[in-house]
Enzyme design. Structure first.
Site, mmCIF file in Angstrom:
data_model
loop_
_atom_site.group_PDB
_atom_site.id
_atom_site.type_symbol
_atom_site.label_atom_id
_atom_site.label_comp_id
_atom_site.label_asym_id
_atom_site.label_seq_id
_atom_site.Cartn_x
_atom_site.Cartn_y
_atom_site.Cartn_z
ATOM 1 N N HIS A 50 -4.695 6.031 -1.210
ATOM 2 C CA HIS A 50 -5.319 5.907 0.105
ATOM 3 C C HIS A 50 -4.337 6.180 1.249
ATOM 4 O O HIS A 50 -4.753 6.359 2.386
ATOM 5 C CB HIS A 50 -5.891 4.487 0.261
ATOM 6 C CG HIS A 50 -7.304 4.423 0.739
ATOM 7 N ND1 HIS A 50 -8.163 5.501 0.820
ATOM 8 C CD2 HIS A 50 -8.034 3.366 1.180
ATOM 9 C CE1 HIS A 50 -9.342 5.107 1.278
ATOM 10 N NE2 HIS A 50 -9.288 3.822 1.515
ATOM 11 N N TYR A 88 0.809 -1.225 0.000
ATOM 12 C CA TYR A 88 0.000 0.000 0.000
ATOM 13 C C TYR A 88 0.842 1.275 0.000
ATOM 14 O O TYR A 88 0.295 2.368 -0.080
ATOM 15 C CB TYR A 88 -0.950 0.001 1.204
ATOM 16 C CG TYR A 88 -1.913 -1.157 1.182
ATOM 17 C CD1 TYR A 88 -2.910 -1.241 0.211
ATOM 18 C CD2 TYR A 88 -1.811 -2.184 2.108
ATOM 19 C CE1 TYR A 88 -3.784 -2.316 0.177
ATOM 20 C CE2 TYR A 88 -2.690 -3.258 2.084
ATOM 21 C CZ TYR A 88 -3.672 -3.311 1.113
ATOM 22 O OH TYR A 88 -4.542 -4.382 1.074
ATOM 23 N N ASN A 122 -10.527 0.812 7.139
ATOM 24 C CA ASN A 122 -11.925 0.717 7.573
ATOM 25 C C ASN A 122 -12.106 0.615 9.083
ATOM 26 O O ASN A 122 -13.217 0.766 9.568
ATOM 27 C CB ASN A 122 -12.602 -0.482 6.901
ATOM 28 C CG ASN A 122 -12.658 -0.323 5.398
ATOM 29 O OD1 ASN A 122 -12.294 0.710 4.848
ATOM 30 N ND2 ASN A 122 -13.123 -1.350 4.729
ATOM 31 N N TYR A 145 -5.812 -1.135 9.310
ATOM 32 C CA TYR A 145 -6.391 -0.981 7.973
ATOM 33 C C TYR A 145 -7.435 0.122 8.034
ATOM 34 O O TYR A 145 -8.026 0.396 9.081
ATOM 35 C CB TYR A 145 -6.958 -2.284 7.394
ATOM 36 C CG TYR A 145 -5.856 -3.246 7.021
ATOM 37 C CD1 TYR A 145 -5.181 -3.133 5.813
ATOM 38 C CD2 TYR A 145 -5.464 -4.240 7.908
ATOM 39 C CE1 TYR A 145 -4.141 -4.003 5.497
ATOM 40 C CE2 TYR A 145 -4.427 -5.112 7.597
ATOM 41 C CZ TYR A 145 -3.772 -4.984 6.381
ATOM 42 O OH TYR A 145 -2.739 -5.829 6.076
ATOM 43 N N ASN A 158 -14.406 5.555 4.230
ATOM 44 C CA ASN A 158 -14.622 4.521 5.249
ATOM 45 C C ASN A 158 -13.764 4.712 6.507
ATOM 46 O O ASN A 158 -14.212 4.403 7.610
ATOM 47 C CB ASN A 158 -14.413 3.128 4.659
ATOM 48 C CG ASN A 158 -15.530 2.754 3.707
ATOM 49 O OD1 ASN A 158 -16.659 3.220 3.855
ATOM 50 N ND2 ASN A 158 -15.228 1.933 2.724
#
Length: 186
Positions: A19, A14, A66, A64, A112
């Site tokens: 994000h 990531y 969310n 993470y 989110n």
């Protein structure tokens, strides 16, 4: 004391994705102020230091995206800071790459990570610095888009935006959020 939370996803896969701009801003702040963000506590990588005369806690949740709220509620309950001293930095698909939107409060919208945070804190009354990452192309899946890396032609705008975001956080802490909003919004 200020708590600066940069949102992102843990893991090498990531790194440098849209994000993870929140993590990128935390990395810049850590480098600028020589704060080591390596301690694992509250389901996050954290580092304590100073920006100007203020004590700060830099935070990169490791839950993470969310579940970012799990980290923040734990930190909030532990440090007992005022909500106005929690600054959340995250990506925004409704802004062009590198553009900023700084607000004193607001909903989590469609993000989110922010939805998780506002749900866990039970409030939307905390400052946020949103960093533009642009919109997906027509027909492109949103999740695939935000987990994608930036295109080469976006590099300069991204670099400028991350620099402005770190300066915006600095201004919120050293001066106030209104000055930061006047300087860096748009």
């Amino acid at each position: 004391m200020y708590i600066v939370v940069g949102l992102g996803n843990p893991g090498k896969q990531y790194d440098k994705t849209r994000h993870n701009v929140g993590f990128n801003v935390i990395d810049i702040l850590a480098k600028e102020y020589d704060i080591s963000v390596t301690k694992i506590k509250h389901k996050a990588l954290i580092g304590e230091g100073r920006i100007g005369s203020e004590k700060v806690l830099l935070v990169k949740p490791q839950t993470y995206m969310n579940l970012s709220g799990e980290t923040l509620i734990d930190i909030y309950q532990y440090y007992k800071v005022d909500l106005s001293n929690i600054i959340v930095v995250y990506d925004d698909i409704d802004l062009d790459v590198g553009k900023l939107r700084i607000r004193t409060k607001g909903s989590g919208g469609t993000h989110n990570g922010m939805r998780s945070i506002t749900k866990c804190l039970g409030s939307t009354d905390f400052p946020r610095v949103r960093v533009g990452v642009s919109k997906p192309r027509p027909g492109q899946d949103l999740a695939d888009f935000v987990l994608s890396k930036f295109r080469k032609e976006e590099a300069i705008d991204l670099e400028n935006g991350l620099e402005k975001a770190y300066r915006a956080v600095d201004t919120i802490i050293r001066e106030n959020i209104e000055i930061s909003m006047n300087k860096y919004n748009g």
